[in-house]
Scaffold this motif. Structure first.
Motif, PDB file in Angstrom:
ATOM      1  N   UNK A   1       0.841  -1.203   0.000  1.00 49.75           N
ATOM      2  CA  UNK A   1       0.000   0.000   0.000  1.00 49.75           C
ATOM      3  C   UNK A   1       0.879   1.257   0.000  1.00 49.75           C
ATOM      4  N   UNK A   2       1.898   1.238   0.835  1.00 49.13           N
ATOM      5  CA  UNK A   2       2.772   2.412   0.938  1.00 49.13           C
ATOM      6  C   UNK A   2       3.689   2.516  -0.278  1.00 49.13           C
ATOM      7  N   UNK A   3       4.131   1.373  -0.766  1.00 46.04           N
ATOM      8  CA  UNK A   3       5.041   1.385  -1.919  1.00 46.04           C
ATOM      9  C   UNK A   3       4.328   1.934  -3.147  1.00 46.04           C
ATOM     10  N   UNK A   4       3.091   1.539  -3.315  1.00 47.55           N
ATOM     11  CA  UNK A   4       2.335   2.066  -4.455  1.00 47.55           C
ATOM     12  C   UNK A   4       2.245   3.594  -4.347  1.00 47.55           C
ATOM     13  N   UNK A   5       2.003   4.082  -3.152  1.00 50.57           N
ATOM     14  CA  UNK A   5       1.935   5.532  -2.960  1.00 50.57           C
ATOM     15  C   UNK A   5       3.266   6.203  -3.326  1.00 50.57           C
ATOM     16  N   UNK A   6       4.371   5.543  -2.980  1.00 48.49           N
ATOM     17  CA  UNK A   6       5.681   6.110  -3.332  1.00 48.49           C
ATOM     18  C   UNK A   6       5.849   6.157  -4.843  1.00 48.49           C
ATOM     19  N   UNK A   7       5.461   5.085  -5.519  1.00 49.25           N
ATOM     20  CA  UNK A   7       5.575   5.075  -6.986  1.00 49.25           C
ATOM     21  C   UNK A   7       4.689   6.156  -7.608  1.00 49.25           C
ATOM     22  N   UNK A   8       3.471   6.245  -7.130  1.00 47.78           N
ATOM     23  CA  UNK A   8       2.578   7.307  -7.639  1.00 47.78           C
ATOM     24  C   UNK A   8       3.235   8.674  -7.465  1.00 47.78           C
ATOM     25  N   UNK A   9       3.741   8.893  -6.263  1.00 52.48           N
ATOM     26  CA  UNK A   9       4.352  10.190  -5.984  1.00 52.48           C
ATOM     27  C   UNK A   9       5.502  10.472  -6.931  1.00 52.48           C
ATOM     28  N   UNK A  10       6.354   9.473  -7.135  1.00 53.73           N
ATOM     29  CA  UNK A  10       7.479   9.657  -8.042  1.00 53.73           C
ATOM     30  C   UNK A  10       7.003   9.914  -9.466  1.00 53.73           C
ATOM     31  N   UNK A  11       6.007   9.165  -9.890  1.00 50.71           N
ATOM     32  CA  UNK A  11       5.512   9.334 -11.263  1.00 50.71           C
ATOM     33  C   UNK A  11       4.879  10.718 -11.449  1.00 50.71           C
ATOM     34  N   UNK A  12       4.202  11.189 -10.422  1.00 51.83           N
ATOM     35  CA  UNK A  12       3.608  12.530 -10.517  1.00 51.83           C
ATOM     36  C   UNK A  12       4.715  13.588 -10.526  1.00 51.83           C
ATOM     37  N   UNK A  13       5.804  13.313  -9.841  1.00 53.89           N
ATOM     38  CA  UNK A  13       6.973  14.199  -9.975  1.00 53.89           C
ATOM     39  C   UNK A  13       7.499  14.147 -11.415  1.00 53.89           C
ATOM     40  N   UNK A  14       7.354  13.013 -12.045  1.00 57.10           N
ATOM     41  CA  UNK A  14       7.751  12.903 -13.450  1.00 57.10           C
ATOM     42  C   UNK A  14       6.886  13.790 -14.342  1.00 57.10           C
ATOM     43  N   UNK A  15       5.577  13.787 -14.076  1.00 55.34           N
ATOM     44  CA  UNK A  15       4.679  14.702 -14.804  1.00 55.34           C
ATOM     45  C   UNK A  15       5.133  16.136 -14.565  1.00 55.34           C
ATOM     46  N   UNK A  16       5.430  16.409 -13.309  1.00 56.25           N
ATOM     47  CA  UNK A  16       5.814  17.764 -12.930  1.00 56.25           C
ATOM     48  C   UNK A  16       7.094  18.183 -13.657  1.00 56.25           C
ATOM     49  N   UNK A  17       8.055  17.273 -13.708  1.00 54.50           N
ATOM     50  CA  UNK A  17       9.327  17.570 -14.370  1.00 54.50           C
ATOM     51  C   UNK A  17       9.093  17.837 -15.847  1.00 54.50           C
ATOM     52  N   UNK A  18       8.293  16.992 -16.470  1.00 53.17           N
ATOM     53  CA  UNK A  18       8.100  17.108 -17.920  1.00 53.17           C
ATOM     54  C   UNK A  18       7.279  18.323 -18.305  1.00 53.17           C
ATOM     55  N   UNK A  19       6.276  18.663 -17.492  1.00 57.22           N
ATOM     56  CA  UNK A  19       5.299  19.659 -17.941  1.00 57.22           C
ATOM     57  C   UNK A  19       5.151  20.893 -17.059  1.00 57.22           C
ATOM     58  N   UNK A  20       5.639  20.887 -15.850  1.00 60.91           N
ATOM     59  CA  UNK A  20       5.229  21.973 -14.958  1.00 60.91           C
ATOM     60  C   UNK A  20       6.351  22.789 -14.321  1.00 60.91           C
ATOM     61  N   UNK A  21       7.296  22.104 -13.681  1.00 62.29           N
ATOM     62  CA  UNK A  21       8.197  22.828 -12.771  1.00 62.29           C
ATOM     63  C   UNK A  21       9.281  23.609 -13.474  1.00 62.29           C
ATOM     64  N   UNK A  22       9.467  24.823 -13.053  1.00 54.63           N
ATOM     65  CA  UNK A  22      10.547  25.643 -13.597  1.00 54.63           C
ATOM     66  C   UNK A  22      10.660  26.928 -12.780  1.00 54.63           C
ATOM     67  N   UNK A  23      11.842  27.178 -12.278  1.00 55.81           N
ATOM     68  CA  UNK A  23      12.089  28.476 -11.648  1.00 55.81           C
ATOM     69  C   UNK A  23      12.533  29.442 -12.744  1.00 55.81           C
ATOM     70  N   UNK A  24      11.849  30.560 -12.835  1.00 55.34           N
ATOM     71  CA  UNK A  24      12.132  31.513 -13.912  1.00 55.34           C
ATOM     72  C   UNK A  24      12.848  32.729 -13.328  1.00 55.34           C
ATOM     73  N   UNK A  25      14.041  32.985 -13.845  1.00 55.23           N
ATOM     74  CA  UNK A  25      14.893  34.013 -13.261  1.00 55.23           C
ATOM     75  C   UNK A  25      14.852  35.308 -14.070  1.00 55.23           C
ATOM     76  N   UNK A  26      14.732  36.401 -13.376  1.00 56.14           N
ATOM     77  CA  UNK A  26      14.912  37.734 -13.965  1.00 56.14           C
ATOM     78  C   UNK A  26      16.422  37.922 -14.153  1.00 56.14           C
ATOM     79  N   UNK A  27      16.838  38.024 -15.390  1.00 56.70           N
ATOM     80  CA  UNK A  27      18.276  37.985 -15.668  1.00 56.70           C
ATOM     81  C   UNK A  27      18.992  39.244 -15.189  1.00 56.70           C
ATOM     82  N   UNK A  28      18.242  40.296 -15.003  1.00 58.73           N
ATOM     83  CA  UNK A  28      18.890  41.535 -14.550  1.00 58.73           C
ATOM     84  C   UNK A  28      19.210  41.477 -13.065  1.00 58.73           C
TER      85      UNK A  28
END
Lengths: 752, 327, 157
Positions: free
Chosen positions: A646-673
């Motif tokens: 039960x817990x392991x499945x939750x860990x896999x889900x969490x990791x996979x959702x981080x995969x979605x996040x990496x591919x489509x969502x997360x990004x720190x955007x820097x003001x270059x100045x």
């Protein structure tokens, strides 16, 4: 007498009960669903004051002035801590004698070396007063231009990457391999800076009593935190008591004690009262680590059958100007695909940012999305199905070292996940599938992998004459389920029903459980628990088998089984007696023993140890808008023995959702100045919301591994993000024909 | 957050009087105001809480119009059966905005006063220059991170985007803001930045939104709000369109068309050029796509927000064609 | 600024506090009343961790002034269980493993209770949309949907 069992000597479950493998619900679950779980910031010792950081606007320069008078004049403000009045430390916060000792910003001077660096601490009777007091400091700066971006400074080859591995490695000659190839690909991928953004901001509640410290703070490594604080303040580690029963997420950012946490301790010393310091969300973008950006170039060559002749993987990354952490992205190419020639290399620039840090699958996640994209490009260049291509290049031994794998059920992962997903009907060419609503539909895949690491841990086991047991280890639960999984291992190790086991964790006054990181906590502390249990049972068996009054007399220590609070003769299970009877006869109220968990050097030398998995993704892309939705994810993972599915499945889900996040969502955007991150908040730094995750499935593939450790445990916390991010990127290509080379993939990348 | 004094208004008149005093601001749901106070953008000396006023949260829908009290909650309006049936674009704009919790707090009147998400505007401690906060201080956004900034209605002084959804639907259907006795069309209520980006709304201290009124129409009844964004939910629009359509008796010829854009302009953006180009014409995909390009006539980008110029006409076209399909 | 008396009705108990007007409901709960089950994740209405019920509706305590809640009834995660019996949503979260670190969980649960009550738990798709205001960094979303679905069915039956 205590039998000192050598590590891994006992075969798993020599005397086991039946808790391991059961899908128990979380033992801490009731507390968590009722609001009763006490996180660090929930503590409120009498007389406590509130401390709030003031942080730098600029990326580089010095603080020229602070209006401490204005802050102090604000009603409720008690004190302002600046470099001028900050209590002394025993060592320089910039001193460093090992790679895990990160330099901290503890108001040692007026210099600013990244945005959001702490420049003062305001301490007040209320949170509101401290917060407003910090705003009233109105700092003035002498600023220098910020160095930003992967081309923002002169590059160099770091001495080591990750936890100190070589920055440049090779086997065979990739240039020869590339020359001899029939088909070649070369591609460059960029990944952004990402921030851990645990839901719980870093917090500390601290009280001094003379030179003793009482601390509530989230920590993935209690003993390391204790040691670091002891060193900074010149006090004995045992004088520091840290409680961390629950972490509101860690993901690596709570692995080491951070500067702001230490500033809370300093603030408490300065005012002589307990202090609570909690980071504001925007203050988490700087002093508590991040995943560094990368730019990775992969070159691959393939022969006429689609066999790799060479993999060359180069990664550019960045660290801070004052400390070293280099994202080991290219190392992802060491373990997955067979090739006669592999070269990996890193270089880096130093930027005006906080120091990067471990973030869920450090190196593996960034490297995986580039490697899996490149493999997909290579398969396409060879006109092959991506799964077939991966099977063609399946590594029977670890490619970089030639070592056999301790276990590797990756073929079975591919098979199960592909079948569940329905991969077989995938057209080879992109942009051929549309759903009934006209959405471009694409299927992609990626291979997941993560090393099976172990560190050092200890545990203490006790059996009591009332028939109950106690297991103690300073383990840390950041959501992976330590409270439950370790209790299960403890129950089996003690031969007791889980309800008869008291399990203590999350406190620095317990045996050192090592770090909850590197997906190695369950294996490491689990082995310590297992061994402690075995040791205390062996003591108990000695008491019984050596006593003529016992039905077990003469059975010999090895001739005894432990189960359900009773010892039995191995050769005649009708003969046995309860733990309580044995202890009472011996006139003992309790017996104890200790156990350790650590990697086995011999098998370390012999075997490559990794968990594996396969992830298949379906995306739908609006042909006009470029809007991407991950409509289906199927992963299959083989990671040794599963303690609690039960817990392991939750860990896999969490990791996979981080995969979605990496591919489509997360990004720190820097003001270059200014060098400032312009989306340092949870509205604009995107992580997926519930609506972004329509369908995720994780298959648990059976895998026996006799070599990783006696329990056969690998790790499950990080592997899910690897493979997944690449699978999504590849699915986007398959849907659109556009190859994503910059992550996250945004609407504007697909507008065409 | 600076401290302030807090008082509860006992009546609309008392609220208006209190809010007219220097440093006073009206407090409704607080989802913008408390947030901006924490950012140091709003620095009220007195907050006049109007959430306990009676009689301002009604939702009255008839053939002629919808009259929605200023204190009606976004979530309640979104779920209101008559709003859903007679003004689907309004309901859709509302339920796609923010989160369920915020929609339970935010009021309709307060929503019209929502302020930009420009990260430079929201961060006075680190970016002192902002013409919207401090007239004449400059614009930090120009030359900075502009992915979320406006491409329409900008000026040299300000490129901050209007982030809301509801008002986009309102401006499409000629809604009117009630300020007690006086009334202002929504299109006029929102001001272009020009040289005075600090003035966002046609409302004076001492005035208070009491209701909005949306005229009923065939085009409002046959309407939709299409919102495009990277995340599936809980995100501001990359581009959005409110569209309503009415056909002649032949079911093909466009009698009335309403188009407004969100996520791309400095205010809720009525696209009359698109409407005019298609009114009287037969609804036909190529013509719709061509006319939709007029939605971004005169647009100027600042680099990272260029994609909005590409995206917005496609959103408009899709919304119009979708409304045509349901004939 | 001078403190003002604020009377709050929380989980059926009356509290009289002296507060600066700028104190949010969230900080009043956590720092003044010891009701720390409600969590602070962002303090700007961007994460949902501080979700509580005011007059039965889910709202964000971080953007609500404590003074605004006077005269209304407030329910927090601590007030959900009745006589030690978990609310069906709490039980479903436990059974479905709908959380990991647990930090967002009180907000998720308060949001879920309201989501069901509002009638926005009719399908998985609707649950996902109407639970989108509660971020979970651990990625428990699939199990959260399962828990809300299960609890919605139990509440309906």
């Amino acid at each position: 007498m205590t039998l000192e069992l050598s590590l891994n000597q006992q075969p798993a479950h020599a005397r086991q009960g039946s808790s391991i493998g059961q899908p128990l619900t979380r033992r801490d679950g009731f507390l968590k669903v009722t609001g009763g779980a006490r996180y660090a910031a929930d503590n409120h010792p009498p007389g406590m004051l509130y401390a709030v950081l003031a942080v730098s606007s600029i990326a580089r320069g010095r603080v020229a002035a602070l209006d401490t008078e204005a802050a102090k004049a604000h009603k409720g403000v008690v004190e302002v801590m600046t470099p001028k009045n900050r209590p002394a430390l025993a060592i320089d916060p910039d001193a460093k004698d090992n790679p895990f000792m990160f330099r901290l910003d503890l108001l040692q001077n007026d210099q600013v070396r990244y945005p959001n660096q702490s420049i003062a601490v305001v301490i007040a009777e209320t949170l509101e007063a401290a917060t407003e007091g910090a705003a009233l400091l109105s700092p003035r700066y002498e600023a220098l231009p910020a160095r930003v971006g992967l081309d923002g400074a002169k590059s160099f080859v770091p001495r080591g990457v990750g936890i100190g591995g070589p920055a440049v490695q090779h086997k065979g000659d990739v240039e020869t391999g590339l020359r001899s190839a029939k088909t070649r690909i070369e591609a460059t991928y960029e990944t952004p800076a990402q921030y851990h953004n645990a839901m719980e901001p870093h917090a500390i509640v601290v009280a001094w009593d003379g030179d003793r410290l009482s601390i509530d703070t989230p920590s993935q490594g209690l003993a390391m935190a204790q040691g670091r604080i002891a060193g900074l303040f010149g006090i004995a580690p045992e004088n520091i008591h840290i409680r961390s029963p629950f972490l509101g997420g860690g993901f690596g950012s709570k692995g080491m004690i951070s500067g702001p946490q230490v500033l809370g301790i300093l603030a408490a010393r300065l005012v002589g009262r307990p202090v609570k310091l909690v980071l504001r969300r925007e203050q988490m973008y700087g002093p508590v680590g991040h995943r560094a950006p990368t730019r990775q170039t992969l070159r691959m060559g393939m022969d006429g059958e689609g066999r790799l002749t060479a993999i060359d993987h180069h990664a550019r990354t960045a660290s801070s100007t004052f400390d070293d952490f280099f994202e080991p992205a290219a190392d992802a190419s060491h373990t997955l695909y067979a090739s006669p020639a592999i070269a990996t290399s890193h270089d880096a620039v130093r930027l005006d940012t906080g120091t990067p840090l471990f973030m869920r699958a450090p190196g593996e996640a960034t490297g995986s999305i580039a490697l899996e994209s490149a493999i997909d490009e290579a398969a396409h260049a060879c006109g092959m199905d991506p799964l077939e291509f991966r099977l063609r290049n399946y590594a029977e031994v670890e490619p970089m070292t030639g070592k056999p794998f301790s276990s590797k059920a990756l073929r079975e992962c591919y098979r199960q996940a592909a079948e569940t997903f329905g991969w077989a009907s995938r057209p080879l060419q992109p942009r051929l599938m549309r759903d009934a609503d006209g959405f471009l539909t694409g299927w992609g895949m990626g291979t997941a992998t993560f090393p099976a690491l172990m560190f050092q841990a200890e545990a203490r086991a006790v059996l009591r004459s009332d028939g109950s047991g106690l297991m103690e280890t300073g383990a840390q639960d950041m959501g992976q389920g330590a409270w439950t999984a370790f209790a299960q291992i403890a129950a089996d190790g003690l031969g007791l029903d889980i309800d008869r086991v008291e399990f203590r964790a999350g406190s620095s006054d317990l045996p050192n459980a090592g770090i909850a990181g590197g997906s190695g906590h369950t294996a490491t502390a689990g082995m310590a628990i297992h061994n402690a249990g075995a040791a205390v049972i062996a003591r108990l068996a000695d008491l019984a088998t050596g006593n003529e009054a016992s039905p077990l007399f003469g059975a010999g220590n090895e001739g005894v089984l432990a189960r359900g609070g009773r010892l039995y003769r191995r050769d005649d299970e009708s003969r046995g007696e309860s733990y309580a009877e044995i202890l009472m006869r011996a006139g003992l109220t309790e017996i104890e023993a200790h156990g350790k968990g650590a990697p086995d050097p011999a098998s370390q030398e012999t075997y490559a140890k990794h968990a594996h998995g396969a992830v298949f993704a379906e995306v739908k892309v609006d042909p006009d808008f470029g809007q991407i939705r991950v409509t289906r994810l199927v992963g299959a993972f083989a990671a040794g023995r599963v303690i609690n599915p039960r817990l392991v499945r939750s860990q896999y889900y969490g990791g996979m959702i981080w995969g979605i996040s990496f591919a489509l969502h997360e990004e720190a955007i820097t003001d270059r100045r200014s060098g400032r991150i312009q989306n340092a908040n949870l509205a604009e730094y995107h992580v997926p919301v519930n609506a972004d995750v329509p369908s995720v499935e994780a298959l648990l593939v059976h895998e026996d591994d006799p070599y990783v450790n006696a329990l056969g445990i690998k790790g499950v916390g990080e592997i899910g993000i690897t493979g997944t991010a690449g699978a999504i990127a590849n699915a986007v290509w398959h849907a659109t024909g556009v190859r994503p080379r910059r992550f996250p993939i945004r609407i504007e990348d697909l507008l065409g | 957050m600076r401290d302030f004094s807090y008082l509860r208004a006992a009546s609309v008149d008392a609220a208006r009087q209190a809010a007219a005093l220097p440093g006073a601001m009206l407090l409704a749901g607080g989802t913008t105001l408390i947030d901006l106070a924490k950012c140091g953008v709003a620095e009220p000396e007195t907050l006049v809480d109007i959430t306990h006023l009676k009689g301002l949260n009604g939702i009255e829908v008839s053939e002629r119009s919808a009259i929605i009290g200023a204190l009606a909650k976004m979530g309640h309006v979104a779920d209101h059966a008559d709003i859903k049936s007679r003004f689907p674009a309004v309901s859709e704009a509302l339920w796609q905005a923010a989160s369920a919790q915020i929609r339970n707090m935010a009021t309709i009147g307060g929503n019209l006063m929502q302020r930009t998400r420009c990260p430079y505007f929201r961060d006075p401690a680190n970016f002192p220059a902002c013409n919207k906060r401090e007239p004449g201080s400059g614009c930090s956004a120009i030359g900075g991170v502009t992915k979320g900034h406006a491409v329409l209605g900008t000026s040299d002084a300000c490129i901050a985007m209007y982030p809301g959804d509801l008002a986009v639907a309102l401006v499409a259907f000629d809604a009117v803001v009630h300020l007690g006795q006086s009334q202002v069309p929504v299109d006029d209520f929102f001001l272009l930045p020009g040289t005075t980006p600090d003035r966002e709304h046609a409302i004076e201290p001492g005035e208070m939104i009491t209701a909005i009124e949306i005229p009923g129409s065939a085009s409002a009844r046959r309407s939709t709000y299409l919102k495009i964004r990277d995340r599936q939910s809980y995100e501001f629009a990359a581009a959005s369109a409110a569209v309503g359509i009415e056909f002649e008796a032949d079911g093909r010829t466009i009698r009335d068309l309403r188009v407004a854009l969100g996520g791309v302009a400095t205010k809720p953006w009525r696209a009359r050029a698109v409407e005019d180009a298609l009114k009287g014409k037969v609804l036909e995909p190529d013509a719709v796509r061509a006319a939709s390009l007029l939605a971004v006539e005169g647009a100027t980008d600042h680099g990272a927000n260029h994609y909005k110029i590409e995206l917005a006409p496609r959103v408009v076209a899709r919304a119009i064609l979708k409304m045509g399909e349901t004939a | 600024m001078t403190k003002i008396p604020v009377y709050l009705d929380i989980n059926g108990h009356h509290h009289e506090l002296q507060l600066e007007p700028r104190v949010t409901l969230l900080d009043a709960l956590r720092d003044r009343l010891g009701l720390t089950g409600t969590k602070k994740g962002c303090d700007h209405g961007q994460c949902g961790a501080c979700t509580v019920h005011v007059d039965g509706e889910r709202v964000l305590a971080c953007l609500t002034l404590a003074a605004q809640a006077q005269g209304r009834t407030v329910t927090t995660i601590e007030g959900l269980a009745r006589e030690g019996e978990m609310h069906p949503v709490q039980a479903a979260f436990l059974e479905q493993d709908a959380f990991q670190c647990g930090y967002c969980t009180p907000g998720q649960i308060m949001s879920a209770v309201a989501c069901i009550r509002e009638g926005h738990a009719g399908s998985d798709e609707e649950i996902r949309e109407y639970m989108a205001g509660n971020l979970c960094r651990c990625g428990a979303y699939p199990h959260i949907v399962a828990a809300v679905r299960q609890a919605a069915q139990e509440v309906a039956s």
